[in-house]
Design an enzyme around this catalytic site. Structure first.
Site, PDB file in Angstrom:
ATOM      1  N   GLY A   5     -36.663  12.791  48.384  1.00 42.85           N
ATOM      2  CA  GLY A   5     -36.022  12.464  49.655  1.00 42.85           C
ATOM      3  C   GLY A   5     -35.321  13.655  50.269  1.00 42.85           C
ATOM      4  N   ASP A   6     -34.635  14.461  49.452  1.00 41.95           N
ATOM      5  CA  ASP A   6     -33.970  15.656  49.965  1.00 41.95           C
ATOM      6  C   ASP A   6     -34.980  16.612  50.585  1.00 41.95           C
ATOM      7  OD1 ASP A   6     -31.448  14.829  49.277  1.00 41.95           O
ATOM      8  OD2 ASP A   6     -31.394  15.898  47.361  1.00 41.95           O
TER       9      ASP A   6
END
Length: 275
Positions: A5-6
């Protein structure tokens, strides 16, 4: 999941920044890192969390970095700064509620703050058994204990009424007792704790100066072996609400004590005695 996600979030933000126009690589990096850092992410999710669908909230809970053993320092500080703001907001509402200005019951005032913090989304217990009493024989009570979304305590607060007819004539011993109680009952070594002073005094500015002296004296450090690093007044923007931060070293780690003085003096109140 959080790691992936990052990466996606970073790519989206980079694309948006680049789309704004051609600029130096150093500026691109600065603008991107300012948005993707943990502190900003924490603020974004705080603003969006109440609008998430059940499915989105479930994905967030599974992917958030708070589950990692070492939470990002920036994210932790953002959470603590946000709580400080919410606590100050609660104190401001307390000042504007005549029921708690005229009714000097300390427990009632604490319960009012607890209710406001709970409404703001915090899990707060009041008069919670925690840590050891000064005699080290049994658990003792702290006024407010606040937990993070994972059920871990992240701060505790002590509150007390002080009436001072003169800024130099008030119960310093009782104040220091509450500060020491805060640190003695802190069984976890929390990085940030609070003392809230409900003050009735005609000379509030001078009174707060005297309070700050109590937390800034090396020979009055809490928790016995705590070492004073320094004391800094913090601007609140209000003349009848003050805050100062004292930094101490506890077992080699920095902890912060925030003292919030809330003037609750009824203009018609008699402040001829000191409690």
């Amino acid at each position: 999941l959080a790691y992936i996600g990052d990466g996606i979030f970073d790519l989206v933000i980079r694309s948006l920044i680049v789309g704004k126009g051609n600029t130096k690589a150093s500026q691109l990096h600065y603008q991107t890192s300012h948005i993707v850092k943990a502190e900003t992410q924490a603020k974004i999710i705080e603003a969006l969390e109440h609008d998430l669908t059940e499915e989105e909230a479930d994905v967030y809970r599974r992917g958030r970095n708070a589950k990692s053993p070492t939470m990002a320092k920036n994210a932790s500080m953002a959470r603590e700064d946000t709580f400080t703001k919410h606590l100050l907001d609660a104190c401001i509402k307390l000042q504007n509620n005549e029921n708690y200005v005229r009714n000097t019951d300390e427990n009632g005032r604490n319960t009012y703050l607890k209710d406001l913090l709970t409404t703001a989304g915090y899990r707060v217990n009041d008069q919670t058994l925690s840590g050891l009493s000064p005699t080290a024989k049994s658990s003792g009570e702290v006024d407010l204990k606040v937990y993070d979304p994972d059920g871990r305590p992240f701060t505790i607060a002590e509150a007390l009424n002080i009436t001072a007819a003169h800024p130099c004539n008030w119960d310093r011993k009782n104040f220091r007792k509450h500060v020491n109680k805060l640190y003695t009952y802190d069984a976890n070594g929390l990085p940030r704790n609070y003392v809230i002073v409900y003050a009735t005094t005609p000379e509030f500015a001078r009174f707060t100066e005297e309070v700050h002296k109590q937390i800034g004296s090396p020979n009055k450090c809490p928790y016995g072996e705590a070492e004073l690093v320094g004391v800094k007044p913090i601007e609140t923007g209000f003349s009848d609400l003050s805050m100062a931060c004292a930094k101490y070293l506890r077992n080699g780690r920095e902890t912060r004590l925030y003292v919030i003085c809330v003037r609750l003096a009824d203009k018609k109140a008699d402040v001829s005695t000191t409690k």
